[in-house]
Design a protein around this motif. Structure first.
Motif, short mmCIF file in Angstrom:
data_model
loop_
_atom_site.label_atom_id
_atom_site.label_comp_id
_atom_site.label_asym_id
_atom_site.label_seq_id
_atom_site.Cartn_x
_atom_site.Cartn_y
_atom_site.Cartn_z
N PRO A 15 0.80 -1.24 0.08
CA PRO A 15 -0.16 -0.02 -0.02
C PRO A 15 0.89 1.41 -0.06
CG PRO A 15 -0.97 -1.68 1.50
CD PRO A 15 0.41 -2.09 1.24
N TRP A 16 0.52 2.29 -0.96
CA TRP A 16 1.06 3.45 -0.97
C TRP A 16 2.79 3.39 -1.44
CZ3 TRP A 16 -3.41 5.85 -1.12
CH2 TRP A 16 -4.22 5.23 -0.16
N THR A 60 -3.53 2.98 -3.36
CA THR A 60 -4.73 2.31 -2.57
C THR A 60 -4.15 1.63 -1.19
OG1 THR A 60 -4.36 0.08 -3.15
CG2 THR A 60 -5.70 1.50 -4.64
N PRO A 61 -4.99 1.34 -0.13
CA PRO A 61 -4.39 0.49 1.10
C PRO A 61 -4.11 -0.83 1.01
CG PRO A 61 -6.95 1.32 1.42
CD PRO A 61 -6.46 1.72 0.00
N TYR A 62 -4.48 -1.46 -0.21
CA TYR A 62 -4.01 -2.67 -0.47
C TYR A 62 -2.92 -3.14 -1.39
CZ TYR A 62 -9.09 -1.70 0.35
OH TYR A 62 -10.21 -1.39 0.95
#
Length: 277
Positions: free
Chosen positions: A113-114, A216-218
């Motif tokens: 993520p990121w 995204t946080p995924y």
């Protein structure tokens, strides 16, 4: 598992240096590969290579772009189902136009993520062999899109790029394009190919590619496998080869170690097919 393509796929690959193949793996196979990869990653820990004490934190720039672990098939038996798959290798050989391919290495590519974007590069610059027919498959284990760090390709770049590894700044995504001979790529338009889990792309080892930021946080999870045409020879670059094997090689020696780089697909002999073998 898909093991065939159509002539249009081959034409597209030859023209642009990459091609998208839908549903290379079934949903069940995709989830199995994803599970195996995550298990292998847990066992490998922070070590990038199977047989060298090279910690990932020695490459902090890479770790901020993606979590990469190489030759997992050699240390985690279940992954051999995919790394040694004759069906996937058959597609690679047909796209490349060669009769036989050897496994070069597999690799996990997990963009956290990121995570930062992956700078523009080409695979053949790192490999221990020079061939314009080297090829990589990139399999999406989760959906891959522009917003979560999906791949971008420069169409036709495989016809212009050579094998030498240019030294370029890795602090920004277009560092390669700062170099003489590469500036014109700044004016070209890249292509993004969104993938559903189980889809894949094949790209030539000389095709310029990179990826964007994961916004995204995924996790964006991918698995790759690189293939070397049978008959390739050593060019002096160590890449993924073990140090004890490197000590036996001279430039021009055949890379035909069946334990490290096994033949995973060989086109059947026509005479054998005609005889029903």
């Amino acid at each position: 598992m898909r093991n065939s393509i159509n002539p249009e796929d081959i034409d597209f690959y030859n023209e642009y240096g990459f091609v998208r193949i839908r549903s290379l793996l079934s949903p069940e196979e995709t989830e199995r590969l994803r599970t195996y990869q995550n298990q292998a990653l847990a066992l490998r820990g922070n070590y990038r290579f199977a047989d060298r004490d090279i910690l990932a934190d020695e490459k902090p720039v890479f770790e901020r772009m993606f979590r990469q672990r190489l030759n997992l098939w050699r240390t985690y038996e279940p992954l051999r189902e995919f790394a040694l798959s004759p069906g996937i290798a058959k597609i690679a050989a047909e796209l490349s136009g060669v009769d036989a391919v050897r496994l070069w290495h597999d690799s996990a590519f997990v963009k956290q993520p990121w995570a930062n974007g992956t700078f523009w590069h080409f695979d053949a610059a790192y490999w221990s062999f020079n061939s314009r027919r080297g090829i990589t498959v990139w399999v999406a284990l989760t959906d891959s899109r522009p917003d979560n760090g999906g791949l971008y390709f420069m169409p036709g770049s495989h016809r212009e790029v050579d094998f030498d590894l240019p030294v370029f700044a890795q602090d920004h995504v277009a560092g390669l394009f700062d170099l003489p001979g590469y500036e014109h790529w700044r004016e070209r338009e890249a292509v993004s190919l969104p993938l559903k889990a189980g889809d894949c792309t094949f790209h030539n080892g000389l095709t310029l590619h990179g990826s964007g930021i994961n916004m995204t946080p995924y996790h964006r999870e991918g698995w790759t496998c690189a293939y070397m045409p049978d008959g390739s020879t050593f060019n002096g670059k160590p890449n993924v080869l073990p140090e004890d094997y490197l000590a036996t090689l001279g430039i021009g020696d055949p890379l035909n170690n069946d334990d490290l780089n096994p033949v995973v697909y060989r086109k059947p002999d026509r005479g054998s097919r005609d005889r029903g073998f």
